[in-house]
Design a protein around this motif. Structure first.
Motif, PDB file in Angstrom:
ATOM      1  N   UNK A  97      44.216  49.454  51.453  1.00  0.00           N
ATOM      2  CA  UNK A  97      44.615  50.174  52.669  1.00  0.00           C
ATOM      3  C   UNK A  97      45.075  49.250  53.786  1.00  0.00           C
ATOM      4  N   UNK A  98      44.567  48.022  53.801  1.00  0.00           N
ATOM      5  CA  UNK A  98      44.946  47.063  54.844  1.00  0.00           C
ATOM      6  C   UNK A  98      45.918  46.007  54.333  1.00  0.00           C
ATOM      7  N   UNK A  99      46.375  46.183  53.086  1.00  0.00           N
ATOM      8  CA  UNK A  99      47.301  45.232  52.469  1.00  0.00           C
ATOM      9  C   UNK A  99      46.746  43.802  52.505  1.00  0.00           C
ATOM     10  N   UNK A 101      40.366  37.435  50.275  1.00  0.00           N
ATOM     11  CA  UNK A 101      38.941  37.732  50.389  1.00  0.00           C
ATOM     12  C   UNK A 101      38.330  37.617  48.995  1.00  0.00           C
ATOM     13  N   UNK A 102      37.023  37.375  48.955  1.00  0.00           N
ATOM     14  CA  UNK A 102      36.355  37.186  47.663  1.00  0.00           C
ATOM     15  C   UNK A 102      35.000  37.874  47.682  1.00  0.00           C
ATOM     16  N   UNK A 103      34.733  38.656  46.625  1.00  0.00           N
ATOM     17  CA  UNK A 103      33.421  39.280  46.463  1.00  0.00           C
ATOM     18  C   UNK A 103      32.940  39.057  45.041  1.00  0.00           C
ATOM     19  N   UNK A 104      31.684  38.658  44.946  1.00  0.00           N
ATOM     20  CA  UNK A 104      31.043  38.335  43.680  1.00  0.00           C
ATOM     21  C   UNK A 104      29.934  39.359  43.419  1.00  0.00           C
ATOM     22  N   UNK A 105      29.933  39.973  42.241  1.00  0.00           N
ATOM     23  CA  UNK A 105      28.953  41.019  41.928  1.00  0.00           C
ATOM     24  C   UNK A 105      27.522  40.486  41.918  1.00  0.00           C
ATOM     25  N   UNK A 106      27.314  39.263  41.438  1.00  0.00           N
ATOM     26  CA  UNK A 106      25.956  38.700  41.400  1.00  0.00           C
ATOM     27  C   UNK A 106      25.399  38.483  42.806  1.00  0.00           C
ATOM     28  N   UNK A 107      26.233  37.954  43.676  1.00  0.00           N
ATOM     29  CA  UNK A 107      25.796  37.731  45.062  1.00  0.00           C
ATOM     30  C   UNK A 107      25.506  39.064  45.746  1.00  0.00           C
ATOM     31  N   UNK A 108      26.388  40.017  45.545  1.00  0.00           N
ATOM     32  CA  UNK A 108      26.206  41.339  46.129  1.00  0.00           C
ATOM     33  C   UNK A 108      24.895  41.970  45.653  1.00  0.00           C
ATOM     34  N   UNK A 148      47.466  42.369  47.120  1.00  0.00           N
ATOM     35  CA  UNK A 148      47.190  42.373  45.699  1.00  0.00           C
ATOM     36  C   UNK A 148      45.687  42.227  45.486  1.00  0.00           C
ATOM     37  N   UNK A 149      45.174  42.952  44.512  1.00  0.00           N
ATOM     38  CA  UNK A 149      43.762  42.871  44.149  1.00  0.00           C
ATOM     39  C   UNK A 149      43.669  42.271  42.754  1.00  0.00           C
ATOM     40  N   UNK A 150      42.899  41.216  42.631  1.00  0.00           N
ATOM     41  CA  UNK A 150      42.726  40.533  41.352  1.00  0.00           C
ATOM     42  C   UNK A 150      41.297  40.755  40.892  1.00  0.00           C
ATOM     43  N   UNK A 151      41.142  41.351  39.717  1.00  0.00           N
ATOM     44  CA  UNK A 151      39.824  41.551  39.111  1.00  0.00           C
ATOM     45  C   UNK A 151      39.639  40.455  38.073  1.00  0.00           C
ATOM     46  N   UNK A 152      38.694  39.568  38.330  1.00  0.00           N
ATOM     47  CA  UNK A 152      38.400  38.469  37.416  1.00  0.00           C
ATOM     48  C   UNK A 152      37.186  38.888  36.598  1.00  0.00           C
ATOM     49  N   UNK A 153      37.379  38.944  35.287  1.00  0.00           N
ATOM     50  CA  UNK A 153      36.314  39.412  34.407  1.00  0.00           C
ATOM     51  C   UNK A 153      36.037  38.389  33.315  1.00  0.00           C
ATOM     52  N   UNK A 154      34.889  38.554  32.680  1.00  0.00           N
ATOM     53  CA  UNK A 154      34.525  37.672  31.583  1.00  0.00           C
ATOM     54  C   UNK A 154      33.029  37.686  31.368  1.00  0.00           C
ATOM     55  N   UNK A 155      32.638  37.059  30.290  1.00  0.00           N
ATOM     56  CA  UNK A 155      31.224  36.997  29.920  1.00  0.00           C
ATOM     57  C   UNK A 155      30.460  36.049  30.840  1.00  0.00           C
ATOM     58  N   UNK A 156      29.137  36.229  30.942  1.00  0.00           N
ATOM     59  CA  UNK A 156      28.333  35.275  31.696  1.00  0.00           C
ATOM     60  C   UNK A 156      28.532  33.858  31.150  1.00  0.00           C
ATOM     61  N   UNK A 190      34.759  50.112  46.837  1.00  0.00           N
ATOM     62  CA  UNK A 190      35.036  50.361  48.260  1.00  0.00           C
ATOM     63  C   UNK A 190      35.751  49.176  48.899  1.00  0.00           C
ATOM     64  N   UNK A 191      35.345  47.960  48.530  1.00  0.00           N
ATOM     65  CA  UNK A 191      36.011  46.752  49.050  1.00  0.00           C
ATOM     66  C   UNK A 191      37.473  46.740  48.600  1.00  0.00           C
ATOM     67  N   UNK A 192      37.695  47.128  47.338  1.00  0.00           N
ATOM     68  CA  UNK A 192      39.055  47.159  46.827  1.00  0.00           C
ATOM     69  C   UNK A 192      39.908  48.182  47.588  1.00  0.00           C
ATOM     70  N   UNK A 193      39.379  49.377  47.782  1.00  0.00           N
ATOM     71  CA  UNK A 193      40.131  50.418  48.495  1.00  0.00           C
ATOM     72  C   UNK A 193      40.467  49.969  49.912  1.00  0.00           C
ATOM     73  N   UNK A 194      39.519  49.321  50.581  1.00  0.00           N
ATOM     74  CA  UNK A 194      39.762  48.831  51.944  1.00  0.00           C
ATOM     75  C   UNK A 194      40.859  47.762  51.939  1.00  0.00           C
ATOM     76  N   UNK A 195      40.825  46.885  50.950  1.00  0.00           N
ATOM     77  CA  UNK A 195      41.847  45.831  50.858  1.00  0.00           C
ATOM     78  C   UNK A 195      43.231  46.432  50.619  1.00  0.00           C
TER      79      UNK A 195
END
Length: 165
Positions: free
Chosen positions: A65-67, A27-34, A1-9, A58-63
């Motif tokens: 594809x690998x479940x 797994x966790x990826x943060x747009x600011x850190x990236x 499952x992919x969870x997109x967490x969104x919201x204002x700064x 791309x991270x989402x697609x990989x996740x």
């Protein structure tokens, strides 16, 4: 499952998203850190932002594809930004929107944060540009002392989403 967490700064989305990832062992990826890793001198240009979201996609697609369970943390404030995630998500993405009272946000934005450079001006700009989510999603209200309740609601919601897919 992919969870997109969104919201204002300043809404508390990164604080929540990182703890949600720990809680559900995702797994966790943060747009600011990236963005900081990719661009030593950040301009927040459209092309820079596009690159950040492209990598998140791309991270989402990989996740998928690998479940692998994945939490992506970004404002996702434009419909056009969300669209590729929705179309390539193959029905396996869940949105969680984090909101907070503006007084709480103002106080949070005064503090130094590890990766985010957003200030009150950026908050107001993104709030003005915000395009509401049209997809089914969970909305959580963030305060300075309710992270455990937020996580419980999210885990319950995600279990129900898994059952329905």
């Amino acid at each position: 499952m992919v969870i997109l967490v969104c919201g204002l700064p300043g809404s508390g989305k990164s604080y929540f998203a990182s703890r949600l990832a720990e809680t559900i062992h995702a797994q966790y990826f943060n747009s600011d850190r990236l963005r900081k890793e990719l661009f030593p001198k950040r301009t927040y240009s459209k092309s820079e932002t596009a690159k950040v979201y492209e990598i998140l996609l791309n991270k989402m697609e990989a996740a998928i594809n690998t479940n692998t369970d994945l939490v992506l943390d970004a404002t996702f404030h434009f419909k056009a930004t969300r669209k590729p995630f929705i179309s390539k998500g193959k029905g396996s993405i869940v949105f969680i929107e984090i909101q907070a009272n503006e007084d709480v946000i103002r106080e949070r934005l005064k503090e130094d944060r590890l990766f985010s450079e957003a200030d009150l001006r950026v908050y107001r700009l993104i709030k003005e540009q915000w395009e509401a989510l049209e997809q089914p999603h969970l909305t959580l209200q963030s305060t300075n002392d309710n992270i455990e309740a937020m996580l419980q609601k999210a885990v319950h919601y995600l279990k129900n989403e898994k059952r329905s897919n």
